[in-house]
Design a protein around this motif. Structure first.
Motif, PDB file in Angstrom:
ATOM      1  N   ARG A  24       0.828  -1.212   0.000  1.00 33.08           N
ATOM      2  CA  ARG A  24       0.000   0.000   0.000  1.00 33.08           C
ATOM      3  C   ARG A  24       0.857   1.253   0.000  1.00 33.08           C
ATOM      4  O   ARG A  24       0.567   2.222  -0.705  1.00 33.08           O
ATOM      5  CB  ARG A  24      -0.927   0.010   1.218  1.00 33.08           C
ATOM      6  N   ALA A  25       1.910   1.247   0.819  1.00 38.80           N
ATOM      7  CA  ALA A  25       2.802   2.409   0.875  1.00 38.80           C
ATOM      8  C   ALA A  25       3.461   2.645  -0.478  1.00 38.80           C
ATOM      9  O   ALA A  25       3.584   3.792  -0.923  1.00 38.80           O
ATOM     10  CB  ALA A  25       3.853   2.209   1.965  1.00 38.80           C
TER      11      ALA A  25
ATOM     12  N   GLU B 228       2.258   1.774  -3.431  1.00 43.91           N
ATOM     13  CA  GLU B 228       1.230   2.266  -4.354  1.00 43.91           C
ATOM     14  C   GLU B 228       0.922   3.737  -4.100  1.00 43.91           C
ATOM     15  O   GLU B 228       0.745   4.514  -5.039  1.00 43.91           O
ATOM     16  CB  GLU B 228      -0.039   1.428  -4.228  1.00 43.91           C
ATOM     17  N   GLU B 229       0.859   4.129  -2.829  1.00 43.73           N
ATOM     18  CA  GLU B 229       0.599   5.531  -2.506  1.00 43.73           C
ATOM     19  C   GLU B 229       1.749   6.419  -2.978  1.00 43.73           C
ATOM     20  O   GLU B 229       1.534   7.517  -3.473  1.00 43.73           O
ATOM     21  CB  GLU B 229       0.375   5.689  -1.002  1.00 43.73           C
ATOM     22  N   GLU B 230       2.975   5.941  -2.825  1.00 45.29           N
ATOM     23  CA  GLU B 230       4.140   6.702  -3.275  1.00 45.29           C
ATOM     24  C   GLU B 230       4.125   6.870  -4.795  1.00 45.29           C
ATOM     25  O   GLU B 230       4.392   7.947  -5.316  1.00 45.29           O
ATOM     26  CB  GLU B 230       5.434   6.017  -2.825  1.00 45.29           C
ATOM     27  N   ARG B 231       3.783   5.790  -5.511  1.00 43.50           N
ATOM     28  CA  ARG B 231       3.683   5.876  -6.973  1.00 43.50           C
ATOM     29  C   ARG B 231       2.606   6.871  -7.376  1.00 43.50           C
ATOM     30  O   ARG B 231       2.774   7.661  -8.306  1.00 43.50           O
ATOM     31  CB  ARG B 231       3.388   4.502  -7.573  1.00 43.50           C
ATOM     32  N   ALA B 232       1.478   6.834  -6.657  1.00 45.05           N
ATOM     33  CA  ALA B 232       0.386   7.758  -6.972  1.00 45.05           C
ATOM     34  C   ALA B 232       0.809   9.206  -6.716  1.00 45.05           C
ATOM     35  O   ALA B 232       0.440  10.114  -7.465  1.00 45.05           O
ATOM     36  CB  ALA B 232      -0.853   7.413  -6.152  1.00 45.05           C
ATOM     37  N   ARG B 233       1.586   9.447  -5.657  1.00 43.41           N
ATOM     38  CA  ARG B 233       2.061  10.803  -5.361  1.00 43.41           C
ATOM     39  C   ARG B 233       3.029  11.300  -6.418  1.00 43.41           C
ATOM     40  O   ARG B 233       3.055  12.475  -6.753  1.00 43.41           O
ATOM     41  CB  ARG B 233       2.747  10.837  -3.995  1.00 43.41           C
TER      42      ARG B 233
END
Length: 116
Positions: free
Chosen positions: A37-38, A40-45
């Motif tokens: 999850r972390a 994926e969130e970093e990629r999204a940011r």
């Protein structure tokens, strides 16, 4: 009661070992979920946001969806509408008196309609 897929041993000490193994396995799965999850969130940011359109046309609600208001592309006073071209915004503002320019983002000023 439904019979389990695998028979469980009858001894308490064996059942406790299995329980502990399942707890440890679940903890590993939870840790992996956190890591994924972390990531994926970093990629999204890091993913750049799409560029806003230059112009935005807001449409009315109902069967006959006529333009009601025009905005600059960066104005977020509405989410109901779609991107428009400079030419279509100019045409709508010149030919449809019922359509108004957003009083906040002032597309009519950006288009030079107020200068004449």
């Amino acid at each position: 009661m439904r019979e389990p897929l695998l028979p469980l041993p009858p001894a308490l000490d064996q059942l406790l070992v299995i329980r502990r193994w399942l707890e440890l396995t679940l903890a590993r799965v939870d840790e992996k979920i956190t890591v994924v999850r972390a990531a994926e969130e970093e990629r999204a940011r890091r993913r750049p946001l799409p560029e806003p359109p230059d112009w935005w046309m807001e449409y009315g609600i109902g069967a006959i969806r006529r333009p009601e208001r025009v905005h600059t592309g960066v104005c977020r006073m509405t989410s109901r509408g779609r991107a428009a071209t400079r030419e279509s915004v100019l045409e709508v503002l010149r030919t449809m008196p019922s359509v108004i320019a957003c009083p906040l983002c002032r597309p009519d000023s950006e288009l030079g309609l107020l200068e004449s």
